[in-house]
Write an enzyme that holds these catalytic residues in place. Structure first.
Site, PDB file in Angstrom:
ATOM      1  N   TRP A 172      -5.639  -4.014  10.750  1.00 30.65           N
ATOM      2  CA  TRP A 172      -6.683  -5.116  11.386  1.00 30.65           C
ATOM      3  C   TRP A 172      -6.054  -6.380  11.944  1.00 30.65           C
ATOM      4  O   TRP A 172      -6.620  -7.318  12.562  1.00 30.65           O
ATOM      5  CB  TRP A 172      -7.824  -5.224  10.317  1.00 30.65           C
ATOM      6  N   LYS A 227      -5.977   6.012  14.965  1.00 27.39           N
ATOM      7  CA  LYS A 227      -7.103   5.704  14.191  1.00 27.39           C
ATOM      8  C   LYS A 227      -6.986   4.362  13.799  1.00 27.39           C
ATOM      9  O   LYS A 227      -6.058   3.777  13.061  1.00 27.39           O
ATOM     10  CB  LYS A 227      -7.104   6.522  12.900  1.00 27.39           C
ATOM     11  N   PRO A 228      -7.681   3.221  14.563  1.00 21.99           N
ATOM     12  CA  PRO A 228      -7.639   1.950  14.470  1.00 21.99           C
ATOM     13  C   PRO A 228      -8.167   1.440  13.085  1.00 21.99           C
ATOM     14  O   PRO A 228      -8.978   2.437  12.079  1.00 21.99           O
ATOM     15  CB  PRO A 228      -8.229   1.259  15.702  1.00 21.99           C
ATOM     16  N   GLU A 266       5.799   0.994   9.108  1.00 21.31           N
ATOM     17  CA  GLU A 266       5.748  -0.398   9.135  1.00 21.31           C
ATOM     18  C   GLU A 266       4.683  -0.777   7.857  1.00 21.31           C
ATOM     19  O   GLU A 266       3.516  -0.958   8.167  1.00 21.31           O
ATOM     20  CB  GLU A 266       5.270  -0.873  10.589  1.00 21.31           C
ATOM     21  N   LEU A 267       5.503  -1.149   6.987  1.00 24.22           N
ATOM     22  CA  LEU A 267       4.552  -1.760   5.752  1.00 24.22           C
ATOM     23  C   LEU A 267       4.555  -3.201   5.092  1.00 24.22           C
ATOM     24  O   LEU A 267       4.992  -3.935   5.959  1.00 24.22           O
ATOM     25  CB  LEU A 267       5.076  -0.612   4.447  1.00 24.22           C
ATOM     26  N   CYS A 306       2.462  -9.429   8.444  1.00 22.08           N
ATOM     27  CA  CYS A 306       3.269  -8.667   7.252  1.00 22.08           C
ATOM     28  C   CYS A 306       4.654  -9.569   7.143  1.00 22.08           C
ATOM     29  O   CYS A 306       5.410  -9.727   6.400  1.00 22.08           O
ATOM     30  CB  CYS A 306       3.603  -7.243   7.821  1.00 22.08           C
ATOM     31  N   GLU A 361       2.466  -9.912  -2.041  1.00 26.31           N
ATOM     32  CA  GLU A 361       2.209 -10.355  -0.498  1.00 26.31           C
ATOM     33  C   GLU A 361       1.054 -11.003  -0.627  1.00 26.31           C
ATOM     34  O   GLU A 361      -0.059 -10.511  -1.045  1.00 26.31           O
ATOM     35  CB  GLU A 361       2.231  -9.134   0.352  1.00 26.31           C
TER      36      GLU A 361
HETATM   37  P1  NAP Z   1      -4.323  -0.496   4.677  1.00 22.18           P
HETATM   38  O1  NAP Z   1      -5.242  -0.538   3.942  1.00 22.18           O
HETATM   39  O2  NAP Z   1      -3.099   0.205   4.417  1.00 22.18           O
HETATM   40  O3  NAP Z   1      -4.927  -0.215   6.247  1.00 22.18           O
HETATM   41  C1  NAP Z   1      -4.016   0.214   7.279  1.00 22.18           C
HETATM   42  C2  NAP Z   1      -4.836   1.341   8.107  1.00 22.18           C
HETATM   43  O4  NAP Z   1      -4.529   2.569   7.123  1.00 22.18           O
HETATM   44  C3  NAP Z   1      -6.145   1.348   8.510  1.00 22.18           C
HETATM   45  O5  NAP Z   1      -6.392   1.901   9.472  1.00 22.18           O
HETATM   46  C4  NAP Z   1      -6.992   1.911   7.180  1.00 22.18           C
HETATM   47  O6  NAP Z   1      -8.172   2.451   7.531  1.00 22.18           O
HETATM   48  C5  NAP Z   1      -5.878   2.956   6.977  1.00 22.18           C
HETATM   49  N1  NAP Z   1      -6.229   3.689   5.610  1.00 22.18           N
HETATM   50  C6  NAP Z   1      -6.598   3.114   4.487  1.00 22.18           C
HETATM   51  N2  NAP Z   1      -6.371   4.055   3.571  1.00 22.18           N
HETATM   52  C7  NAP Z   1      -5.915   5.124   4.220  1.00 22.18           C
HETATM   53  C8  NAP Z   1      -5.766   6.833   3.720  1.00 22.18           C
HETATM   54  N3  NAP Z   1      -5.847   6.889   2.267  1.00 22.18           N
HETATM   55  N4  NAP Z   1      -5.356   7.461   4.469  1.00 22.18           N
HETATM   56  C9  NAP Z   1      -4.700   7.050   5.652  1.00 22.18           C
HETATM   57  N5  NAP Z   1      -5.047   5.912   6.350  1.00 22.18           N
HETATM   58  C10 NAP Z   1      -5.689   5.075   5.469  1.00 22.18           C
HETATM   59  O7  NAP Z   1      -3.469  -2.007   5.105  1.00 22.18           O
HETATM   60  P2  NAP Z   1      -4.442  -3.361   5.571  1.00 22.18           P
HETATM   61  O8  NAP Z   1      -4.767  -3.871   4.437  1.00 22.18           O
HETATM   62  O9  NAP Z   1      -5.333  -3.005   6.603  1.00 22.18           O
HETATM   63  O10 NAP Z   1      -3.151  -4.207   6.326  1.00 22.18           O
HETATM   64  C11 NAP Z   1      -2.452  -5.253   5.646  1.00 22.18           C
HETATM   65  C12 NAP Z   1      -1.118  -4.388   5.168  1.00 22.18           C
HETATM   66  O11 NAP Z   1      -0.371  -3.936   6.479  1.00 22.18           O
HETATM   67  C13 NAP Z   1      -0.172  -5.657   4.759  1.00 22.18           C
HETATM   68  O12 NAP Z   1       0.506  -4.840   3.520  1.00 22.18           O
HETATM   69  C14 NAP Z   1       0.866  -5.796   5.898  1.00 22.18           C
HETATM   70  O13 NAP Z   1       1.938  -6.294   5.225  1.00 22.18           O
HETATM   71  C15 NAP Z   1       0.994  -4.553   6.381  1.00 22.18           C
HETATM   72  N6  NAP Z   1       1.469  -4.876   7.767  1.00 22.18           N
HETATM   73  C16 NAP Z   1       2.730  -4.443   8.055  1.00 22.18           C
HETATM   74  C17 NAP Z   1       3.145  -4.404   9.408  1.00 22.18           C
HETATM   75  C18 NAP Z   1       4.461  -4.211   9.709  1.00 22.18           C
HETATM   76  O14 NAP Z   1       4.874  -4.050  10.767  1.00 22.18           O
HETATM   77  N7  NAP Z   1       5.263  -3.844   8.722  1.00 22.18           N
HETATM   78  C19 NAP Z   1       2.161  -5.211  10.124  1.00 22.18           C
HETATM   79  C20 NAP Z   1       1.071  -5.533  10.083  1.00 22.18           C
HETATM   80  C21 NAP Z   1       0.529  -5.369   8.532  1.00 22.18           C
HETATM   81  P3  NAP Z   1      -9.598   1.545   7.194  1.00 22.18           P
HETATM   82  O15 NAP Z   1      -9.430   0.470   7.920  1.00 22.18           O
HETATM   83  O16 NAP Z   1     -10.564   2.603   7.791  1.00 22.18           O
HETATM   84  O17 NAP Z   1      -9.584   1.687   5.732  1.00 22.18           O
END
Ligand code: NAP
Length: 459
Positions: free
Chosen positions: A130, A154-155, A229-230, A263, A360
């Site tokens: 997001w 899937k956003p 990309e984590l 991130c 983080e």
């Molecule tokens: P997240 O909880 O991992 O969610 C990211 C995406 O994954 C969302 O679309 C989410 O869907 C989906 N998701 C959640 N649980 C899932 C599952 N069990 N199976 C499949 N998909 C699933 O991460 P976030 O909290 O939204 O984002 C923050 C994290 O992203 C931070 O750790 C940040 O560092 C990382 N990030 C990394 C980068 C990079 O380029 N390295 C860039 C930006 C962000 P829902 O929204 O529907 O739950």
């Protein structure tokens, strides 16, 4: 339906469909069915469509930027910057579509020729977070489409409206059904479908390391290729020979962007002993002038945390630091605006055992640590499971080179707080993932290399 809330005021911005399994399956079927025709299109035709999509969005920037503010909470100037950044990927890959070159290799036999061609991997899928509702989508799909792949996305459930608006614009310019599909709903179920369907040849995921591991492990069963990309834990090192003004500007810009929910946000500020106190004082002076509030206005403001869980995480990390004797130089509590707003905060006197040194933060918190020697700070900067980006400020050329070699990160940024643009390979190492997005490296993630031997050619 999924209600989409404005994190600045809790009001409903809109809704997105919570799709059933059969709807998701139908969208995957369309993505797969569209692949043969799309991959056979002339590269120029794919390029033209991407270009038209770029122009269509560019002409409607304000609508996209305002929607980003409403569902994500970042301020309008940052939302415009995100649209420009995200558009840059469509423009870049519209060009790159025409340049997926292969090779010829001198043959080992007299009557033969060897060529190497690059072919699109097939139908692909992506899952996005997001924090950049626009750019995270364009960075993936523009690359996939340029390479000749189709993609289903899937956003994040917090920010699906920008994603659907991108899809709508794509349809308007003629990017066909199936070539670009979107699904929203239960993330686990959708992730499981993406990783278990052997027709999906690649999954690109941006999000947390925890979810990345789950998806990578599930993909192991189908050998689905992945780009991951984590999370990150970026060090930001300021040496005593640094241009202090530049370092302060870089620190504030990089940290407060998207309220720290990035991130590549600096997570650990290491400041040399000789300038530590001066740096903190000047940082506090700058940060205390930054305003906090609803992003729907012209000037820069720090917006809210995306949701209650994000807010609670920031608050508990600061509380933990305080309980362990850290000094709260500025902020350190919920902002008077209430809701999901947290005060821009500076914490000093931390040691490397602090929870926020390992986690983080994902919020507007500057955690500042002292260091003495170059070797010491390199070791401390690398003492994390993450390896996305590392920043350093120094005017010593030799040291710059040493740092660029020694810092364990996919990206090393010297004397700047700014990382991203479409022409560079973005991505991490260690538990920050693998694969690259952007630049000509990005397209390599979406092609298979095919070796062709033509033998029996005569002499
Ligand atoms: P997240 O909880 O991992 O969610 C990211 C995406 O994954 C969302 O679309 C989410 O869907 C989906 N998701 C959640 N649980 C899932 C599952 N069990 N199976 C499949 N998909 C699933 O991460 P976030 O909290 O939204 O984002 C923050 C994290 O992203 C931070 O750790 C940040 O560092 C990382 N990030 C990394 C980068 C990079 O380029 N390295 C860039 C930006 C962000 P829902 O929204 O529907 O739950």
């Amino acid at each position: 339906m999924i209600d989409v809330l404005n994190p600045a005021n809790g009001q409903t911005v809109g809704q997105a469909p919570a799709m059933s399994v059969s709807e998701v399956n139908a969208a995957i079927d369309r993505t797969c069915a569209a692949f043969p025709a799309w991959s056979r299109q002339l590269a120029k035709a794919r390029s033209d469509l991407l270009r038209r999509w770029f122009e269509r969005i560019r002409d409607d920037k304000a609508a996209f930027a305002e929607l980003i503010v409403k569902e994500n909470g970042k301020c309008l100037s940052e939302a415009y910057a995100e649209v420009d950044y995200g558009l840059g990927f469509i423009e870049w890959y519209a060009e790159e579509a025409k340049r997926v070159y292969g090779d010829t290799i001198p043959s080992h036999a007299a009557d033969s020729a060897i060529t190497v061609v690059k072919e699109p991997v097939g139908p692909t899928a992506a899952i996005t977070p997001w924090n950049f509702p626009f750019m995270m989508i364009t960075r993936k799909i523009a690359t996939a489409l340029a390479a000749g792949c189709t993609m289903i996305i899937k956003p994040a459930e917090e920010t699906p409206l920008t994603a659907y608006k991108l899809l709508e614009a794509a349809r308007e310019v003629g990017i066909p059904e199936g070539v670009f599909e979107m699904v929203t709903g239960d993330p686990k179920a959708i992730g499981a479908r993406f990783t278990s369907d052997t027709r999906i040849r690649k999954l690109s995921f941006t999000g947390s390391t925890a979810v990345g591991r789950l998806l990578a492990s599930a993909s192991g069963q189908t050998l689905t290729r992945m780009t991951l990309e984590l999370g990150g834990n970026a060090p930001f090192i300021v040496f005593d020979d640094a241009d202090l003004e530049a370092a302060l500007e870089g620190a504030v810009g990089a940290k407060l962007r998207n309220s720290g929910q990035v991130c590549i946000s600096p997570n650990r500020f290491y400041v040399h002993d000789a300038i530590h106190d001066r740096f903190i004082e000047a940082l506090a002076e700058r940060v205390s002038r930054v305003e906090v509030g609803d992003g729907m206005r012209d000037d820069f403001v720090v917006g809210p945390m995306i949701n209650r869980a994000g807010f609670d995480k920031v608050a508990s990390l600061v509380d933990e630091a305080r309980a362990h004797g850290a000094r709260i130089v500025l902020g350190g509590q919920a902002h008077a605006a209430g809701g999901l707003f947290y005060e821009p905060t500076i914490v000093s006197g931390l040691d490397d055992d602090a929870e926020m040194a390992r986690t983080e933060i994902f919020g507007p918190v500057f955690a500042v640590y002292r260091f003495d020697t170059e070797d010491e700070v390199i070791a401390r900067a690398n003492a994390t499971e993450y390896g996305l980006v590392a920043y350093a400020y120094t005017r010593d050329l030799g040291r710059s080179l040493r740092l660029s070699r020694a810092l364990e990160a996919g990206m090393v940024i010297l004397n700047s707080g700014s990382v991203g643009t479409a022409s560079v390979p973005f991505g991490g190492i260690k538990q920050s993932g693998y694969g690259r997005e952007g630049s000509y490296y990005g397209i390599e993630e979406y092609v298979d290399v095919k070796y062709v031997l033509m033998s029996g050619l005569g002499r």
